[in-house]
Design an enzyme around this catalytic site. Sequence first.
Site, PDB file in Angstrom:
ATOM      1  N   SER A  18       0.813  -1.221   0.000  1.00 47.82           N
ATOM      2  CA  SER A  18       0.000   0.000   0.000  1.00 47.82           C
ATOM      3  C   SER A  18       0.844   1.268   0.000  1.00 47.82           C
ATOM      4  O   SER A  18       0.434   2.297  -0.535  1.00 47.82           O
ATOM      5  CB  SER A  18      -0.944   0.017   1.211  1.00 47.82           C
ATOM      6  OG  SER A  18      -0.204  -0.046   2.424  1.00 47.82           O
ATOM      7  N   ASP A 215      -0.555   7.589  10.032  1.00 47.27           N
ATOM      8  CA  ASP A 215      -1.417   6.811  10.927  1.00 47.27           C
ATOM      9  C   ASP A 215      -0.623   5.816  11.764  1.00 47.27           C
ATOM     10  O   ASP A 215      -1.188   4.913  12.355  1.00 47.27           O
ATOM     11  CB  ASP A 215      -2.487   6.070  10.123  1.00 47.27           C
ATOM     12  CG  ASP A 215      -1.898   5.148   9.053  1.00 47.27           C
ATOM     13  OD1 ASP A 215      -0.661   4.976   9.026  1.00 47.27           O
ATOM     14  OD2 ASP A 215      -2.671   4.592   8.243  1.00 47.27           O
ATOM     15  N   HIS A 218       1.471   4.160   7.560  1.00 51.06           N
ATOM     16  CA  HIS A 218       1.601   4.747   6.221  1.00 51.06           C
ATOM     17  C   HIS A 218       2.255   6.134   6.303  1.00 51.06           C
ATOM     18  O   HIS A 218       2.340   6.731   7.378  1.00 51.06           O
ATOM     19  CB  HIS A 218       0.228   4.823   5.553  1.00 51.06           C
ATOM     20  CG  HIS A 218      -0.424   3.485   5.382  1.00 51.06           C
ATOM     21  ND1 HIS A 218      -1.358   3.010   6.276  1.00 51.06           N
ATOM     22  CD2 HIS A 218      -0.249   2.527   4.445  1.00 51.06           C
ATOM     23  CE1 HIS A 218      -1.743   1.802   5.886  1.00 51.06           C
ATOM     24  NE2 HIS A 218      -1.081   1.488   4.785  1.00 51.06           N
TER      25      HIS A 218
END
Length: 265
Positions: A18, A215, A218
């Site tokens: 991601s 967060d 990330h």
Amino acid sequence: MSKTVPVIWPKVFLFGDSITQFSFQANGWGAEIANKLARKCDVVNRGLSGYNSRWARIVLPRLLSSQGSACDSIAAVTVFFGANDCALEDKNPQQHVPLSEYLENLKEISRLLTSAGVSSDKVIFITPPPLHEAAWEKECILKGNFCDFHISLVFGWQTFTGACLSGCPLNRLNSTAGQYAQACVRAAAQCGSDVLDLWSLMQKDGQDYTVYLSDGLHLSDKGNQFVAQRLWDLLESRVVHLPVILPYWGDIDASSPETSLLCNN
């Protein structure tokens, strides 16, 4: 009539989870690299959110096959996995990959790239970044992320087993992420490739690494900028020789544009 010569755009191939997939968002590190290479190189985002190195190793041949002969024009590849591999096995067995397997998966990814014509000197490994445990635990609880521990409900003679989808406890540790980062560094050395050790660099000299994270896991805008700058330091030498593709508009012969636009450059 002369045959039209196709324009071949070199490629920088971004392969990861991601953190790579999101890198084309506004202020993302991938978007910054793509901007630097405009008119010189296509930056291809093959980030797969949630993936670990085991799944990456399995799917990579399909991604390379889709490139066909274009693999010959790949100028560089980033391999950026580990943030999911390092998930704690008892809290997140779905994504967890044992440390020793993670190391071997990265080496196999390198071998697959080499067999497709991408030499190890074109590969840049990137370690997982550090993890801010308090922020990530809060994120898990607020969003009710997949917990990966299972519950069984018994109704009469039937038993229903499923995953708990409510708020879950911390499923990663910064110290564990560090072990996977060290394994990534070892894999790069064994493969003869460069490595960008984010886990170490973001914590160097005791700096506050939390500013690099949005967060806890990330990247924040500052974290994206950090990756873009450090990655460019490694990437620039691999692409500096690439010319600007197609003529500058001011150099086009307006009276006979075909002369300028259909030539071999």
